[in-house]
Design an enzyme around this catalytic site. Structure first.
Site, PDB file in Angstrom:
ATOM      1  NE  ARG A 104      -7.226  -8.182   1.314  1.00 58.58           N
ATOM      2  CZ  ARG A 104      -6.889  -7.362   0.331  1.00 58.58           C
ATOM      3  NH1 ARG A 104      -5.920  -6.484   0.505  1.00 58.58           N
ATOM      4  NH2 ARG A 104      -7.510  -7.421  -0.829  1.00 58.58           N
TER       5      ARG A 104
ATOM      6  CE  LYS B 101      -4.307  -1.860   1.794  1.00 59.16           C
ATOM      7  NZ  LYS B 101      -5.280  -1.922   2.897  1.00 59.16           N
TER       8      LYS B 101
END
Ligand code: 8Y4
Length: 300
Positions: A279, A245
């Site tokens: 995740r 991210k």
């Protein structure tokens, strides 16, 4: 998880996911499987193609199975199948489009692999069909706020990840402001847990997620990572999704392709701060990194 982050006097942590019980006595890895045509990070992008037709459809299920096989061999405990892009400005998909993308993939995976299938969806129709197709977990970035979503999960025995998001995907990154970040995130999640419990979803089916990157500045994201133990106060397992991210990209100053080392550091930090499920796009590398943490924490 280090001993100061373990809730005292409780049983070995688990998450009920349909017929299965996920053992969370050490951190587990959730592998990302995107089944959107427009996935930007190649985080499992399958590239269905605009003219896939029925033949192309089987090709994409086949690619999904090959990617799944690799992630399962690499040690993923959960495969997170996503058919709706949450990228800012991405076109919303209809329930039918989402069904067409995810249901054949869920069926194919559950028929062939001994792994929990998670479905990244907010749509009640998709939740119901995913349960019938054998999915074990609903991962909803909107925390079941859509009409009918709580009841759809309550009608099954699936597990559930409730994630915090401030705003909606298209606009959430436009200067998010919090009066008290931790109180707001924890308060929101606790309210959603009590709404779920009232609808008949047992606590043992629920895990919580602060929603890294969802309506948060860089400073908000790192404060949430640092203060992750505060979220454990709810007494439920915590899932962390940080892989590749922008909170990684911003500090290492690299594009998505160059964010693996930073993502591994974040995975270890999140697990060390008490996260039970990580995740990620890069399953093999993350499993190895978590083994090093586990060795430090458990060897005499
Ligand atoms: C590069 C790679 C840039 C990935 C952006 C992204 C989470 C999630 C997503 C999360 C849970 C994403 C579906 C966004 N993030 N579900 N989903 N937690 N539970 N962006 O953090 O991966 S999609």
């Amino acid at each position: 998880m280090s001993s100061q982050h373990l809730a005292s006097g409780c049983l070995a942590p688990t998450l009920q996911c349909g017929a299965r019980v996920l053992d969370l006595s050490s951190p587990r890895v959730m592998g990302i499987l995107n089944v959107t045509p427009d996935s930007f990070s190649d985080g499992g992008a399958l590239g269905t193609g605009a003219d896939a037709g029925s033949a192309g459809f089987f090709v994409s299920v086949d690619k999904a199975l090959r990617r799944t096989e690799r992630m399962v061999e690499d040690g993923a405990a959960i495969i997170d199948v996503g058919g709706e892009s949450t990228r800012p400005g991405a076109a919303g998909v209809t329930g039918q489009q989402e069904l067409d993308r995810v249901i054949p993939v869920i069926e194919a995976i559950t028929q062939r692999f001994d792994v929990i299938v998670s479905v990244d969806t907010s749509a009640p129709l998709v939740i119901r069909e995913a349960a019938l197709a054998g999915a074990g977990l609903i991962n909803d970035i909107r925390a079941l706020r859509r009409d009918g979503a709580i009841d759809a999960v309550a009608a099954t025995s699936m597990g559930l990840c409730l994630m915090h998001m401030k705003g909606e995907p298209g606009t959430m990154q436009q200067a998010p402001v919090y009066d008290d970040l931790l109180a707001e995130v924890l308060g929101f999640l606790q309210q959603r847990v009590s709404d779920c419990e009232r609808a008949g979803i047992a606590r043992g089916r629920i895990c919580l997620d602060p929603g890294f990157g969802f309506g948060k500045t860089l400073a908000h994201n790192y404060r949430l990572l640092r203060e992750l133990p505060t979220l454990l106060a709810a007494g439920l397992p915590v899932l962390a999704g940080i892989s590749r991210k922008s909170m990684i990209g911003a500090v290492v100053e690299r594009e998505v392709d160059g964010r693996l080392p930073g993502s591994l550091a974040a995975a270890v930090l999140a697990a060390e701060h008490g996260a039970s499920i990580i995740r990620v796009h890069d399953v093999a590398e993350t499993v190895d990194a978590l083994k090093v943490l586990q060795a430090m924490q458990s060897l005499p």
